[in-house]
Design a protein around this motif. Structure first.
Motif, PDB file in Angstrom:
ATOM      1  N   SER A 122       1.051  -1.314   0.261  1.00  0.00           N
ATOM      2  CA  SER A 122      -0.026   0.060   0.194  1.00  0.00           C
ATOM      3  C   SER A 122       0.951   1.303   0.085  1.00  0.00           C
ATOM      4  O   SER A 122       1.725   1.580   0.891  1.00  0.00           O
ATOM      5  N   THR A 124      -0.257   4.146   0.486  1.00  0.00           N
ATOM      6  CA  THR A 124      -0.865   4.965   1.599  1.00  0.00           C
ATOM      7  C   THR A 124      -0.225   4.558   2.875  1.00  0.00           C
ATOM      8  O   THR A 124       0.227   5.582   3.677  1.00  0.00           O
ATOM      9  N   THR A 156      -2.657   8.452  -4.320  1.00  0.00           N
ATOM     10  CA  THR A 156      -3.351   8.170  -3.190  1.00  0.00           C
ATOM     11  C   THR A 156      -4.397   9.206  -2.997  1.00  0.00           C
ATOM     12  O   THR A 156      -4.640   9.852  -4.000  1.00  0.00           O
ATOM     13  N   THR A 159      -2.529  12.538  -2.744  1.00  0.00           N
ATOM     14  CA  THR A 159      -1.410  13.118  -3.567  1.00  0.00           C
ATOM     15  C   THR A 159      -1.960  14.345  -4.294  1.00  0.00           C
ATOM     16  O   THR A 159      -3.037  14.351  -4.897  1.00  0.00           O
ATOM     17  N   SER A 182      -5.437   4.181  -8.904  1.00  0.00           N
ATOM     18  CA  SER A 182      -5.456   4.734  -7.611  1.00  0.00           C
ATOM     19  C   SER A 182      -4.682   3.535  -6.720  1.00  0.00           C
ATOM     20  O   SER A 182      -4.732   2.507  -7.225  1.00  0.00           O
ATOM     21  N   ASP A 183      -4.562   3.811  -5.251  1.00  0.00           N
ATOM     22  CA  ASP A 183      -3.773   3.105  -4.337  1.00  0.00           C
ATOM     23  C   ASP A 183      -4.854   1.845  -4.137  1.00  0.00           C
ATOM     24  O   ASP A 183      -5.219   1.742  -3.030  1.00  0.00           O
TER      25      ASP A 183
END
Ligand code: 3HC
Length: 295
Positions: A122, A124, A156, A159, A182-183
């Motif tokens: 991840s 994040t 994220t 960002t 996306s994350d």
């Protein structure tokens, strides 16, 4: 914001490739490794690739020399303090990556962008180890980096737009095509690739076809450059097993569950090309498929 100087951490297969394409794009590029020995190995890999490029007349000797002059190796993290972008390509271990980014965060100016080349962890969770979440993103390259034309640019939920824009420009400067995502574990490519690869192992276990038949099926029937078992051996069975485990933990969906045969092969040290044996035996040329694996 324009990226001029790049720091790459880790000079393994991915890190050295990323450093090479960064320098190829004209960026001053610093490679950080934990030891001189590993650094030399990474540099030799880059030099070897460029030498082969000159031999194949894909690039001139002048271009090779210009690329090499933009690359510098170091074992001192402080040498990365002034980079505009720092890209991490160390082992896939969340805590190691968090520790590294926390250290870099203390060292670098507030405008430096941090990026991870993780394939499955991840972004994040990494970014929370720093005081610059808005300047953090994922840049996921593919193996072999100098030849593969894609980079996933992973934002994220925090960002900054200008950071994503700078990263997209960096990727385009390397001659590669960025895709934005996306994350979410596995991003775009591994989310689709990993279940496909795992399913190939299940198909083999179910007796649907032999290793070479399944490989030929996907190569000739779908135009893939490598069949799934050749690709598995190329990427590494341990890497695939690890990524699949993280994806299964995240989604709890059976399609991400590593098949028992994959686990058994990893435990037996049959990791693919790097250990000389995976679904094929590479001690012979051409490699011999090991169809007894499912017996
Ligand atoms: N310098 C410059 N150019 C070079 C070069 C060099 N040293 N070496 C090769 N090239 C060029 C070749 O001249 C050729 O160019 P051309 O198309 O203009 O003729 C091109 O690069 C391809 O090289 P080769 O002909 O030697 O090699 P192949 O055609 O056999 O392709 C491959 C090799 C690119 C590895 C191909 O087999 C392939 O695409 N395989 C699939 C790889 C893949 O799927 N990777 C992704 C793995 S998943 C991943 O990384 C994600 C992670 O999270 C797990």
């Amino acid at each position: 914001m324009k990226i001029r100087t790049v720091g790459v951490i880790g000079s393994g297969l991915m890190g050295s490739g990323i450093a090479q394409v960064s320098a190829q794009a004209g960026h001053r590029t610093m490679i950080l490794e934990v030891s001189r020995e590993l650094l030399d190995k990474g540099m030799q890999r880059i030099e070897g690739f460029l030498r082969a490029g000159v031999e194949k007349e894909k690039l001139t000797a002048e271009t090779r020399d210009r690329i090499l002059s933009l690359l510098k190796g170091t074992t001192d993290i402080k040498d990365l303090a002034d980079c505009d972008l720092i890209l991490e390509a160390i082992t896939e271990n969340l805590q190691a990556k968090r520790d590294l980014f926390a250290k870099l965060d203390r060292l670098c100016g507030p405008s430096t962008i941090f990026a991870s080349n993780t394939s499955s962890l991840s972004i994040t969770e990494m970014m929370t180890a720093t005081s610059r979440p808005s300047r953090f993103l994922g840049l996921h390259f593919f193996n072999p980096v100098p030849l593969m034309k894609l980079v996933e640019v992973i934002r994220t939920i925090v960002t900054a737009e200008e950071v994503e824009a700078a990263a997209l420009e960096f990727v385009r400067a390397t001659g590669k095509t960025p895709i934005r995502t996306s994350d979410r574990t596995g991003f775009i490519v591994n989310r689709l690739l990993v279940p496909y690869i795992l399913d190939s192992i299940r198909a083999l276990e179910n007796g649907v076809g032999t290793i070479e038949e399944i490989d030929a099926g996907m190569r000739l029937g779908c135009g893939h450059p490598m069949g799934p078992f050749t690709l598995l051996d190329f990427v590494g069975l341990d890497t695939t097993y690890y990524i699949a485990g993280i994806m299964f933990d995240e989604f709890k969906e059976a399609r991400f569950a590593p098949p028992p045969l994959l686990k058994r092969m990893v435990l037996a040290g049959m990791l693919g090309r790097k250990t000389g044996k995976g679904f094929y035996d590479y001690s012979q040329s051409p490699p011999v498929p090991l169809n007894h694996l499912t017996a």
